[in-house]
Design a protein around this motif. Structure first.
Motif, PDB file in Angstrom:
ATOM      1  N   ILE A 169       0.836  -1.196   0.000  1.00 52.39           N
ATOM      2  CA  ILE A 169       0.000   0.000   0.000  1.00 52.39           C
ATOM      3  C   ILE A 169       0.873   1.250   0.000  1.00 52.39           C
ATOM      4  O   ILE A 169       1.803   1.375   0.797  1.00 52.39           O
ATOM      5  N   ILE A 170       0.546   2.184  -0.892  1.00 50.23           N
ATOM      6  CA  ILE A 170       1.164   3.507  -0.881  1.00 50.23           C
ATOM      7  C   ILE A 170       0.052   4.520  -0.676  1.00 50.23           C
ATOM      8  O   ILE A 170      -0.866   4.622  -1.496  1.00 50.23           O
ATOM      9  N   GLU A 171       0.107   5.235   0.427  1.00 50.25           N
ATOM     10  CA  GLU A 171      -0.906   6.243   0.720  1.00 50.25           C
ATOM     11  C   GLU A 171      -0.614   7.513  -0.064  1.00 50.25           C
ATOM     12  O   GLU A 171       0.499   8.042  -0.023  1.00 50.25           O
ATOM     13  N   ALA A 172      -1.611   7.998  -0.797  1.00 51.87           N
ATOM     14  CA  ALA A 172      -1.423   9.180  -1.638  1.00 51.87           C
ATOM     15  C   ALA A 172      -2.428  10.281  -1.314  1.00 51.87           C
ATOM     16  O   ALA A 172      -2.631  11.198  -2.115  1.00 51.87           O
ATOM     17  N   HIS A 173      -3.034  10.222  -0.152  1.00 47.42           N
ATOM     18  CA  HIS A 173      -4.024  11.226   0.226  1.00 47.42           C
ATOM     19  C   HIS A 173      -3.399  12.622   0.200  1.00 47.42           C
ATOM     20  O   HIS A 173      -2.331  12.857   0.760  1.00 47.42           O
ATOM     21  N   GLY A 174      -4.055  13.545  -0.492  1.00 49.65           N
ATOM     22  CA  GLY A 174      -3.550  14.908  -0.592  1.00 49.65           C
ATOM     23  C   GLY A 174      -2.447  15.081  -1.624  1.00 49.65           C
ATOM     24  O   GLY A 174      -1.900  16.183  -1.762  1.00 49.65           O
ATOM     25  N   LYS A 175      -2.128  14.020  -2.352  1.00 50.28           N
ATOM     26  CA  LYS A 175      -1.062  14.078  -3.345  1.00 50.28           C
ATOM     27  C   LYS A 175      -1.649  14.023  -4.756  1.00 50.28           C
ATOM     28  O   LYS A 175      -2.807  13.652  -4.966  1.00 50.28           O
ATOM     29  N   LEU A 176      -0.828  14.387  -5.726  1.00 48.83           N
ATOM     30  CA  LEU A 176      -1.223  14.352  -7.134  1.00 48.83           C
ATOM     31  C   LEU A 176      -0.533  13.182  -7.815  1.00 48.83           C
ATOM     32  O   LEU A 176       0.691  13.016  -7.717  1.00 48.83           O
ATOM     33  N   ILE A 177      -1.309  12.357  -8.523  1.00 43.96           N
ATOM     34  CA  ILE A 177      -0.780  11.181  -9.218  1.00 43.96           C
ATOM     35  C   ILE A 177      -0.826  11.431 -10.719  1.00 43.96           C
ATOM     36  O   ILE A 177      -1.889  11.687 -11.287  1.00 43.96           O
ATOM     37  N   LEU A 178       0.348  11.344 -11.354  1.00 41.60           N
ATOM     38  CA  LEU A 178       0.475  11.584 -12.791  1.00 41.60           C
ATOM     39  C   LEU A 178       1.239  10.439 -13.454  1.00 41.60           C
ATOM     40  O   LEU A 178       2.001   9.727 -12.789  1.00 41.60           O
ATOM     41  N   PRO A 179       1.057  10.280 -14.774  1.00 39.84           N
ATOM     42  CA  PRO A 179       1.953   9.360 -15.472  1.00 39.84           C
ATOM     43  C   PRO A 179       3.367   9.915 -15.460  1.00 39.84           C
ATOM     44  O   PRO A 179       3.570  11.131 -15.322  1.00 39.84           O
ATOM     45  N   GLY A 180       4.351   9.039 -15.578  1.00 43.86           N
ATOM     46  CA  GLY A 180       5.728   9.508 -15.667  1.00 43.86           C
ATOM     47  C   GLY A 180       5.912  10.436 -16.848  1.00 43.86           C
ATOM     48  O   GLY A 180       5.288  10.273 -17.892  1.00 43.86           O
ATOM     49  N   PHE A 181       6.782  11.425 -16.670  1.00 47.03           N
ATOM     50  CA  PHE A 181       7.044  12.374 -17.749  1.00 47.03           C
ATOM     51  C   PHE A 181       7.954  11.745 -18.807  1.00 47.03           C
ATOM     52  O   PHE A 181       8.727  10.829 -18.523  1.00 47.03           O
ATOM     53  N   ILE A 182       7.863  12.277 -20.036  1.00 48.42           N
ATOM     54  CA  ILE A 182       8.631  11.764 -21.170  1.00 48.42           C
ATOM     55  C   ILE A 182       9.357  12.925 -21.835  1.00 48.42           C
ATOM     56  O   ILE A 182       8.728  13.915 -22.216  1.00 48.42           O
ATOM     57  N   ASP A 183      10.663  12.803 -21.966  1.00 50.55           N
ATOM     58  CA  ASP A 183      11.446  13.793 -22.706  1.00 50.55           C
ATOM     59  C   ASP A 183      11.604  13.276 -24.133  1.00 50.55           C
ATOM     60  O   ASP A 183      12.273  12.274 -24.369  1.00 50.55           O
ATOM     61  N   ALA A 184      10.995  13.971 -25.083  1.00 48.98           N
ATOM     62  CA  ALA A 184      10.919  13.492 -26.470  1.00 48.98           C
ATOM     63  C   ALA A 184      12.153  13.808 -27.299  1.00 48.98           C
ATOM     64  O   ALA A 184      12.207  13.461 -28.484  1.00 48.98           O
ATOM     65  N   HIS A 185      13.159  14.444 -26.696  1.00 52.04           N
ATOM     66  CA  HIS A 185      14.420  14.673 -27.411  1.00 52.04           C
ATOM     67  C   HIS A 185      15.503  15.005 -26.401  1.00 52.04           C
ATOM     68  O   HIS A 185      15.497  16.070 -25.780  1.00 52.04           O
ATOM     69  N   CYS A 186      16.444  14.086 -26.253  1.00 49.28           N
ATOM     70  CA  CYS A 186      17.590  14.328 -25.380  1.00 49.28           C
ATOM     71  C   CYS A 186      18.724  13.421 -25.826  1.00 49.28           C
ATOM     72  O   CYS A 186      18.590  12.655 -26.781  1.00 49.28           O
ATOM     73  N   HIS A 187      19.838  13.526 -25.113  1.00 47.46           N
ATOM     74  CA  HIS A 187      21.011  12.718 -25.449  1.00 47.46           C
ATOM     75  C   HIS A 187      21.515  11.980 -24.207  1.00 47.46           C
ATOM     76  O   HIS A 187      22.704  11.698 -24.087  1.00 47.46           O
TER      77      HIS A 187
ATOM     78  N   SER B 171      16.310   9.097 -26.752  1.00 43.13           N
ATOM     79  CA  SER B 171      17.715   9.479 -26.792  1.00 43.13           C
ATOM     80  C   SER B 171      18.222   9.286 -28.214  1.00 43.13           C
ATOM     81  O   SER B 171      18.033   8.223 -28.812  1.00 43.13           O
ATOM     82  N   THR B 172      18.880  10.315 -28.732  1.00 42.14           N
ATOM     83  CA  THR B 172      19.207  10.343 -30.152  1.00 42.14           C
ATOM     84  C   THR B 172      20.626  10.810 -30.383  1.00 42.14           C
ATOM     85  O   THR B 172      21.185  11.553 -29.568  1.00 42.14           O
ATOM     86  N   PRO B 173      21.249  10.390 -31.484  1.00 41.59           N
ATOM     87  CA  PRO B 173      22.543  10.965 -31.836  1.00 41.59           C
ATOM     88  C   PRO B 173      22.445  12.477 -31.992  1.00 41.59           C
ATOM     89  O   PRO B 173      21.357  13.046 -32.144  1.00 41.59           O
ATOM     90  N   GLY B 174      23.607  13.132 -31.990  1.00 40.00           N
ATOM     91  CA  GLY B 174      23.636  14.583 -32.087  1.00 40.00           C
ATOM     92  C   GLY B 174      23.429  15.087 -33.503  1.00 40.00           C
ATOM     93  O   GLY B 174      23.107  14.329 -34.428  1.00 40.00           O
ATOM     94  N   SER B 175      23.660  16.387 -33.669  1.00 37.33           N
ATOM     95  CA  SER B 175      23.339  17.065 -34.927  1.00 37.33           C
ATOM     96  C   SER B 175      24.583  17.492 -35.698  1.00 37.33           C
ATOM     97  O   SER B 175      24.529  18.401 -36.512  1.00 37.33           O
ATOM     98  N   GLY B 176      25.719  16.828 -35.460  1.00 33.46           N
ATOM     99  CA  GLY B 176      26.926  17.153 -36.204  1.00 33.46           C
ATOM    100  C   GLY B 176      26.885  16.680 -37.639  1.00 33.46           C
ATOM    101  O   GLY B 176      27.520  17.272 -38.509  1.00 33.46           O
ATOM    102  N   ASN B 177      26.141  15.610 -37.899  1.00 32.32           N
ATOM    103  CA  ASN B 177      26.054  15.035 -39.239  1.00 32.32           C
ATOM    104  C   ASN B 177      24.733  15.365 -39.912  1.00 32.32           C
ATOM    105  O   ASN B 177      23.719  15.591 -39.240  1.00 32.32           O
ATOM    106  N   VAL B 178      24.731  15.354 -41.219  1.00 32.37           N
ATOM    107  CA  VAL B 178      23.474  15.503 -41.961  1.00 32.37           C
ATOM    108  C   VAL B 178      22.531  14.356 -41.597  1.00 32.37           C
ATOM    109  O   VAL B 178      21.337  14.569 -41.354  1.00 32.37           O
ATOM    110  N   ILE B 179      23.054  13.139 -41.572  1.00 28.99           N
ATOM    111  CA  ILE B 179      22.306  11.986 -41.070  1.00 28.99           C
ATOM    112  C   ILE B 179      23.140  11.364 -39.960  1.00 28.99           C
ATOM    113  O   ILE B 179      24.252  10.909 -40.188  1.00 28.99           O
ATOM    114  N   GLY B 180      22.584  11.359 -38.753  1.00 33.53           N
ATOM    115  CA  GLY B 180      23.380  10.968 -37.595  1.00 33.53           C
ATOM    116  C   GLY B 180      23.172   9.550 -37.110  1.00 33.53           C
ATOM    117  O   GLY B 180      24.001   9.030 -36.361  1.00 33.53           O
TER     118      GLY B 180
END
Length: 389
Positions: A48-66, A118-127
């Motif tokens: 059991i995890i008590e969440a009274h008074g708390k906000l429950i959200l789906p995990g966040f997603i970073d759509a572009h990082c390295h 997570s993606t390759p960087g932008s040094g190349n035309v196609i990375g």
């Protein structure tokens, strides 16, 4: 067979990110959400995890990082972002360079970010190809949600700087960048034709080419081009080429997207916007603004907010969304831009981005709304397990 473990999150304010908000509970079995509602009863033996008074959200997603590719601390040894020896490298795969022990992954999950692209960087035309993965795990292969999830291409100043400077080779201009990408796509179309001819005549089967195999996935619309483009003219070049070859496209960064929001909306391509929580370190960021996601959303563009970690620390993703909300975006839309929107853009919304029965149990319990500065994630759950680090 090992029995599934049960986790019961009780009496919190649940925002599903699919239009529902209520005081209720969530039952997790194994790695998935088994049930959620207002009158759920905890099964016998459940943790059991008590969440009274708390906000429950789906995990966040970073759509572009390295994250994992551009490691923190080990800035030389752990720098696997760009293979800057050839401007066209579609055969590269981010999965082969990601270190699960990168401190950025730990920062992500402790900040409520449970999945990333997570993606390759932008040094190349196609990375190379990027990957959607969870932010917890010892072995990257077991962290994967989708691989490959897109082919990184880059417009603007970065490829010019890398190859037109000391190397004195293409691309020295924006024209050359576009030409190299077009040629690669034409070569992929030709390669695909030969493969199809080889079904009838084995002698026509071409020699295996890993780069062409990645590009074929784009041609067949199995994965999108993920186009690094800050300036409005570079964004339109990316769109022009995508339309020429009838391929899917995600516009990365899009920091001048507010200037051509109606045009982007006309073509129907999504945008992952940022980094905005940075200084104007290069000329292409001259007109960056936290208002850009709002302007694009108002025009009808599907938007995700990104950190481009390590440019902006990945744990500051909710702060970036909060600043976008302060700049005019509706608060609910700003939350969607770090939950369900990136899940849909990344093609993983069947598993991530919202709290629904059957989806992955990536759940974060917040002390209060994450856009409040003093708010913090009190409990982070990934794949049905409470993260304890």
């Amino acid at each position: 067979m090992k029995a599934k473990t049960s986790l019961f999150i009780r009496d919190g304010l649940i925002k599903t990110m699919k239009g529902q908000e209520f005081i209720g509970s969530i039952l997790v079995e194994g790695t998935q959400i088994k049930a959620l509602g207002e009158n759920l009863v905890a099964p016998e033996g459940a943790e059991i995890i008590e969440a009274h008074g708390k906000l429950i959200l789906p995990g966040f997603i970073d759509a572009h990082c390295h994250v994992g590719l551009g490691e923190e601390i080990y800035q030389n040894e752990g720098d696997d972002l760009n293979e800057m020896t050839d401007p066209v490298t579609p055969e590269l795969r981010a999965i082969d360079g990601i270190n699960p022990e990168d401190e950025g992954l730990r920062d992500a999950r402790l900040g409520g970010v449970t999945a990333v692209f997570s993606t390759p960087g932008s040094g190349n035309v196609i990375g190379g190809t990027g990957v959607v993965l969870k932010t917890v795990g010892k072995v990257v292969d077991k962290m994967i949600v989708r691989e490959p999830a897109g082919l990184k291409v880059a417009f603007g100043e970065n490829p010019k700087m890398v190859y037109g400077g000391e190397q004195k080779k293409m691309p020295m201009t924006r024209m050359a960048t576009a030409a190299l990408l077009r040629q690669a796509l034409v070569d992929a179309e030709t390669y695909l034709e030969k493969l199809e001819q080889g079904i009838e005549d084995p002698e026509k089967v071409p020699e295996r080419d890993l780069g062409m195999e990645s590009l074929i996935r784009v041609i067949k619309r199995e994965i999108p081009l993920r186009a690094h483009a800050h300036r409005a003219d570079d964004i339109m070049t990316a769109i022009r080429i995508a339309k020429e070859f009838n391929v899917d496209l995600v516009i990365e960064h899009c920091t001048e997207g507010h200037k051509i929001a109606e045009e982007i909306a006309e073509y129907g391509y999504p945008a992952v916007v940022g980094p905005s929580l940075v200084n104007r370190a290069k000329v292409e960021l001259k007109d960056k603004s936290f208002e850009t996601p709002h302007v694009l959303t108002q025009a009808g563009v599907k938007v995700a907010i990104i950190t481009d970690h390590p440019v902006t620390p990945i744990e500051q993703l909710p702060l970036c969304a909060a600043l976008v909300a302060r700049a005019g975006m509706d608060e609910e839309e700003a939350l969607k831009a770090i939950t369900i929107n990136p899940a849909e853009i990344l093609g993983v919304d069947h598993r991530l981005g919202s709290l629904e029965v059957g989806k992955d149990a990536d759940i974060v319990i917040w002390s209060e709304h994450p856009f409040v500065l003093k708010s913090r994630p009190e409990t982070v759950i990934i794949n049905g397990k409470v993260i304890t680090d």
